[in-house]
Design an enzyme around this catalytic site. Sequence first.
Site, PDB file in Angstrom:
ATOM      1  N   GLU A  20       0.834  -1.214   0.000  1.00 19.90           N
ATOM      2  CA  GLU A  20       0.000   0.000   0.000  1.00 19.90           C
ATOM      3  C   GLU A  20       0.863   1.256   0.000  1.00 19.90           C
ATOM      4  OE1 GLU A  20      -3.970  -0.216   2.374  1.00 19.90           O
ATOM      5  OE2 GLU A  20      -2.379  -1.101   3.593  1.00 19.90           O
ATOM      6  N   TYR A  52      -9.874  28.047  -1.091  1.00 17.46           N
ATOM      7  CA  TYR A  52     -10.060  26.603  -1.257  1.00 17.46           C
ATOM      8  C   TYR A  52      -8.816  25.932  -1.808  1.00 17.46           C
ATOM      9  CZ  TYR A  52     -15.073  27.922  -1.294  1.00 17.46           C
ATOM     10  OH  TYR A  52     -16.301  28.432  -1.019  1.00 17.46           O
ATOM     11  N   GLU A  71      -5.045   7.289  10.977  1.00 16.19           N
ATOM     12  CA  GLU A  71      -5.158   8.194  12.117  1.00 16.19           C
ATOM     13  C   GLU A  71      -4.046   9.247  12.113  1.00 16.19           C
ATOM     14  OE1 GLU A  71      -5.440   4.924  12.104  1.00 16.19           O
ATOM     15  OE2 GLU A  71      -6.842   4.219  13.643  1.00 16.19           O
ATOM     16  N   LYS A  97     -10.591   5.859   3.668  1.00 16.46           N
ATOM     17  CA  LYS A  97      -9.754   4.966   2.867  1.00 16.46           C
ATOM     18  C   LYS A  97     -10.687   4.087   2.050  1.00 16.46           C
ATOM     19  CE  LYS A  97      -5.839   1.840   3.229  1.00 16.46           C
ATOM     20  NZ  LYS A  97      -4.809   1.362   4.156  1.00 16.46           N
TER      21      LYS A  97
END
Length: 114
Positions: A20, A52, A71, A97
């Site tokens: 990952e 933005y 986290e 995720k």
Amino acid sequence: MNFCLKDMEFIAPIGTDNHERQIGAKFKVTVEFSADCINGAVSDDLSQTIDYQEVFDIVKAEMKKECQLVENAVYRIYKALEKRYPRLNALKVRLAKQRPPVNGILTEAIIELP
């Protein structure tokens, strides 16, 4: 005024699995905040409100950093926005995720702060 930048999409090196972190995983980030930006509304002056693009760039910079835990990423985003915009009255960061690797079907794992 209340703001919401919803579902900013990133491929990021975040996850407990080496694979990952090497190829990246898909994430969506939503940032909600409130701030007194009435001067920007009245003057039509971007410097009197929250840009933005700048918020997006801050989130993007944090999402590029490799880490194991979602986290950790959501915490870093929250602190970076809090530091850049001390005048915020409220702030919430939601990191989702997409299709996390679990032994089953799971569309999203979501962490929010606060």
